[in-house]
Design an enzyme around this catalytic site. Sequence first.
Site, short mmCIF file in Angstrom:
data_model
loop_
_atom_site.label_atom_id
_atom_site.label_comp_id
_atom_site.label_asym_id
_atom_site.label_seq_id
_atom_site.Cartn_x
_atom_site.Cartn_y
_atom_site.Cartn_z
CG PHE A 1 57.50 3.40 48.69
CD1 PHE A 1 57.38 2.85 47.41
CD2 PHE A 1 56.83 3.16 49.63
CE1 PHE A 1 56.05 2.19 47.26
CE2 PHE A 1 55.53 2.57 49.32
CZ PHE A 1 55.38 1.99 47.96
CE LYS B 1 54.92 11.25 58.92
NZ LYS B 1 55.24 11.81 57.79
CE1 TYR C 1 56.52 7.80 60.71
CE2 TYR C 1 54.65 6.55 61.21
CZ TYR C 1 55.27 7.73 60.22
OH TYR C 1 54.77 7.67 58.88
#
Length: 347
Positions: free
Chosen positions: A11, A161, A157
């Site tokens: 994306f 990060k 997640y």
Amino acid sequence: MRLLITGGAGFIGSHLAEWALVQGADVVVLDAFASNYDPALKQANVELLRLRAARASGSFRFVRGDVRNGELLDRLFARHRFTHVAHLAALPGVRPSLAEPRRYLEANVGGTVALFEAIRRHPGTVRRVVVASSSSVYGAQPGPWREDMPPAPLSPYAASKAAAEQYALTYQRLLGIGVSCLRYFTVYGPRQRPDMAIARFTARALAGQPIPVFGDIQSRRDYTEVGDVVRGTWAALLEPGTGFEIYNLGSGGPFTLQQLIAALGRVLHRPIALDLQPPAPGDAPATWADIGRARERLGYEPRVSLEQGLARYVAWVRWHHQWAQGRPGLSAGGRSRRSGDRRESWR
């Protein structure tokens, strides 16, 4: 500029590649076509980039492969001698990470380490690296969120990060090159992943189905249109110097879920029914970016309002539906009608 974009068929990455080609950069996109959503959509993004490259002053090459493949990275760095790297390759999503935490660790942290190790093996050419991070590293702290606030992740997640940021800082110190970590805030727009909230909401609303709402309809998100994020990412790539920095790239103002759904209804010109569900684990109740640092140092200034961004996205959805009808390998819903994808070597 000789630019490597990992995850560049996805994306945000495909939008960044498109922008870079228009600016005259020589772009190499590396993407593994991970199966977190239909690879046919990523293949369509690559085909679009080839079309854009034919009309742009920059050059384009696509390589299908995993950023953790050290031998592949060595061949790419030796051949292209990249001056800039945008590291966007990662497994996305808070909720899937709760079921597969090790997979997120290996992809998001392992991929970041593998990339910086390749840069270390090929010294003297890379001047600036930007690493895509996430607003999720802030957890549930009160907003607005500033870059100097400590990470407080609520999901594997988010933890992956936050860890990737720390590795980026470590390698900046080891290599003496410029590194910036960009914390993206709920990015949406054309070509966004079909599992993202605005994509799911739009698809269900167009089908006349109620929208599932998990938790409080007054929960807030800092929704950021992809064009604004790309301009901020490009500014970070062009930033001079050899230091380390973290930047929030958001809109600077949150909207409630109720406001988002109301705006989507106005854009679609139809009422939207809601299907209220219990809260989902790992989700922060609110996100809110303080963008003062990016505004001051990068000249970052969001230009697209929420309603403008939703209108652009809905227009793209309708166009894509018509376009997909004529594609032999893609249905209007984004599902592949053939098995396998055309592979390309690193050459």
